[in-house]
Design a protein around this motif. Sequence first.
Motif, mmCIF file in Angstrom:
data_model
loop_
_atom_site.group_PDB
_atom_site.id
_atom_site.type_symbol
_atom_site.label_atom_id
_atom_site.label_comp_id
_atom_site.label_asym_id
_atom_site.label_seq_id
_atom_site.Cartn_x
_atom_site.Cartn_y
_atom_site.Cartn_z
ATOM 1 N N GLY A 295 0.829 -1.207 0.000
ATOM 2 C CA GLY A 295 0.000 0.000 0.000
ATOM 3 C C GLY A 295 0.857 1.248 0.000
ATOM 4 O O GLY A 295 0.617 2.202 -0.761
ATOM 5 N N LEU A 296 1.902 1.226 0.852
ATOM 6 C CA LEU A 296 2.781 2.398 0.952
ATOM 7 C C LEU A 296 3.481 2.672 -0.378
ATOM 8 O O LEU A 296 3.489 3.794 -0.887
ATOM 9 C CB LEU A 296 3.801 2.144 2.070
ATOM 10 N N HIS A 298 2.621 1.706 -3.294
ATOM 11 C CA HIS A 298 1.630 2.071 -4.297
ATOM 12 C C HIS A 298 1.316 3.563 -4.218
ATOM 13 O O HIS A 298 1.243 4.268 -5.224
ATOM 14 C CB HIS A 298 0.361 1.244 -4.067
ATOM 15 N N LYS A 299 1.173 4.022 -2.975
ATOM 16 C CA LYS A 299 0.831 5.425 -2.766
ATOM 17 C C LYS A 299 1.956 6.332 -3.280
ATOM 18 O O LYS A 299 1.718 7.310 -4.000
ATOM 19 C CB LYS A 299 0.615 5.672 -1.271
ATOM 20 N N SER A 302 2.025 6.085 -7.121
ATOM 21 C CA SER A 302 0.929 6.735 -7.866
ATOM 22 C C SER A 302 1.071 8.245 -7.790
ATOM 23 O O SER A 302 0.696 8.966 -8.719
ATOM 24 C CB SER A 302 -0.436 6.261 -7.372
ATOM 25 N N GLY A 303 1.672 8.752 -6.688
ATOM 26 C CA GLY A 303 1.930 10.197 -6.598
ATOM 27 C C GLY A 303 2.912 10.645 -7.662
ATOM 28 O O GLY A 303 2.856 11.781 -8.140
ATOM 29 N N THR A 336 8.725 6.220 3.262
ATOM 30 C CA THR A 336 8.168 6.950 2.116
ATOM 31 C C THR A 336 9.185 7.970 1.616
ATOM 32 O O THR A 336 9.420 8.111 0.409
ATOM 33 C CB THR A 336 6.879 7.687 2.542
ATOM 34 N N TYR A 340 10.551 7.987 -2.015
ATOM 35 C CA TYR A 340 10.112 9.157 -2.777
ATOM 36 C C TYR A 340 11.318 9.891 -3.365
ATOM 37 O O TYR A 340 11.327 10.279 -4.526
ATOM 38 C CB TYR A 340 9.318 10.080 -1.849
ATOM 39 N N ILE A 456 -6.380 2.114 7.159
ATOM 40 C CA ILE A 456 -6.086 2.265 5.738
ATOM 41 C C ILE A 456 -7.247 2.940 4.988
ATOM 42 O O ILE A 456 -7.216 3.117 3.797
ATOM 43 C CB ILE A 456 -5.737 0.915 5.063
ATOM 44 N N THR A 458 -9.161 5.659 3.406
ATOM 45 C CA THR A 458 -8.751 6.975 2.938
ATOM 46 C C THR A 458 -9.845 7.770 2.226
ATOM 47 O O THR A 458 -9.684 8.956 2.020
ATOM 48 C CB THR A 458 -7.538 6.895 1.985
ATOM 49 N N GLN A 574 -1.906 16.812 5.512
ATOM 50 C CA GLN A 574 -2.873 16.523 4.460
ATOM 51 C C GLN A 574 -4.236 16.344 5.130
ATOM 52 O O GLN A 574 -4.328 15.688 6.175
ATOM 53 C CB GLN A 574 -2.495 15.232 3.735
#
Length: 596
Positions: A295-296, A298-299, A302-303, A336, A340, A456, A458, A574
């Motif tokens: 999940g992490l 993926h996030k 996708s960003g 992240t 990133y 999780i 969101t 956020q």
Amino acid sequence: MSASIPFFNFSLKKVLIQQPDTLKQARIKIVYGILLLSLLKLLIAIPLVINNIPTNHLFRIVFFFLIYLALIKYLLYKPLSINIISHLILLTGIAGIWSNLFIFGQQLNLLVLQFVFMVTFVSYYLINTRYAFLYSILAISPVMFKLAITSREKWHLDAISQELPSPGFEVVVLMNFITIVLIHYLFYRAFRDNVNEKEILNKQLLATIAETKALADSRSVFLSTMSHELRTPLNAVIGMTNLIKDTATEEQTENLDILEFSAVSLLTVVNDILDYNKSENDKIELEAIPVNLPGLLHKVCSGLQLKAAEKGFDLLLEVDDKLKEQWLIADPTRLTQIIYNLVGNAIKFTEQGTVSVQALVVQSDEGHVMINFSVTDTGIGIPYDRQEAIFEPFTQASADTTRYYGGTGLGLAIVKRLLKLFNSTIDLKSKQGEGSVFSFAIQFDLYKGDINPNSIHTDMNSSFDNLNILIAEDNPVNALLLVKLLTKWNAKTVVTNNGKEAIDKYLNNTFDVILMDLHMPVMDGYQATLFIRSLSNPIKACIPIIALTASVSHNIHGKIKDAGMHDYLSKPFQPVSLYQKLNLINIAKAGKALAE
Ligand code: ADP
């Protein structure tokens, strides 16, 4: 030094001026003193013995006189040759002792013993200990030999030298003692001066170290304060942009996207500087919470997918199937940040081809898993000789990198330091013009507890019309932003400007959660929380309190926990992060209502 001394120099002062080291100065003075006194002794002895000693004995005296004269001249002309001169002086001393005892058949007398002592300690003061030891043995051994073969009756310390009549003998003995005292005096004075000098230097050094530390501390405080000040208004810019986007036209949304992108970019720079500052002072502590790695990743991807698509290539993600159901204990924020930074760079420095991210299990057991992460690109690559340097702060592969690609050169330095916290190191394989592979392996503990689906969740569809929220925030823009955000989710809000006002409001009303800024005038968030936690009414005392902080100080997590707050949100945050925290409180409240 010797280059500037003329051949016809007869001044010791000129030589000493050019030698700043006190110990070296002392050595020159000692050698000069020995030579001068030896010449004087010979000058006194020659007229006294000229008629009553054998010619070869007289030759020896004249020979030594000429040697000392030459050495004194040599010392004044080439003081750097002091080592050679010292060796020659010691050799003449030893030759004197040996020839006295074995060639000229003298008995052991005061003069011979004085020479033995002089050779012994002068050798230690003037040359290195290895040679000094050798010379000492050479000086002492003939005396010991003579002692062993001579009967005790013949050995008298007061026995005068056969060929030097009184008062010449006494004068030479006195001058030898003067030489001994002078040598010690010069050496110990220089030694003391040297120690004093070192003490002064030591004090200066300590003062400089303290000054440098104070400077580094103030730089670090300045950076923390500055970024705190920057993050607070940025919070409002990003938050407001988000809010306006909800009601904006298509054209306005485009402009707002640019505004948001710029604000987020600025925030990244501020955060990078801050993180580097923190990691430099060992102030980053890793969080340990359950994380779903696919999940992490993926996030994160996708960003960044959009950026890759804009450049016309694919960003591929491959995660080991074994990780799909398995949660890990990790610090998601820092993980992240590492991914990133690496993927962001890979996209930035690639024009065509692909960028791919891989997370593969390389080893696992009951409670742990070792995962190998790699970020591969087909970009410009990094020259071999720059592959170490790019991990240094503010360093890029080449001088024109900023011009073409932008950046601060901090990203990889932060990645390297963060990986150290995960007990890992980064590996780079790259070829200029062909691409790069950044990889690292981290061992994680496996999470064994239940996985809370809310953590999780969101999509922000729930309504918080059940929640009555007290806000303590002194910055009016941030307070307004919170009110707008919370009103959008149908929550009821009351705003107060500091901890004291918040307590007053809280004592007379019922709330479900308090959003508490930490730094406020009159009473800060810590004090207000401590007060609330000490209330005698247990229901009032245990209200959930979420800290809102732009602070970046050391161990903020610990401080917030110690004050009794449930949780915290780092500004700028956020909206989804706040939403998730409120959602948990909302669910808990609904559950409680059902139970009652
Ligand atoms: P920044 O990207 O802000 O310049 P980084 O510390 O992240 O700072 O990277 C330092 C330098 O390393 C970059 O400026 C670039 O020269 C080089 N670099 C990093 N990643 C890559 C990559 N994937 N491909 C080529 N060069 C890279």
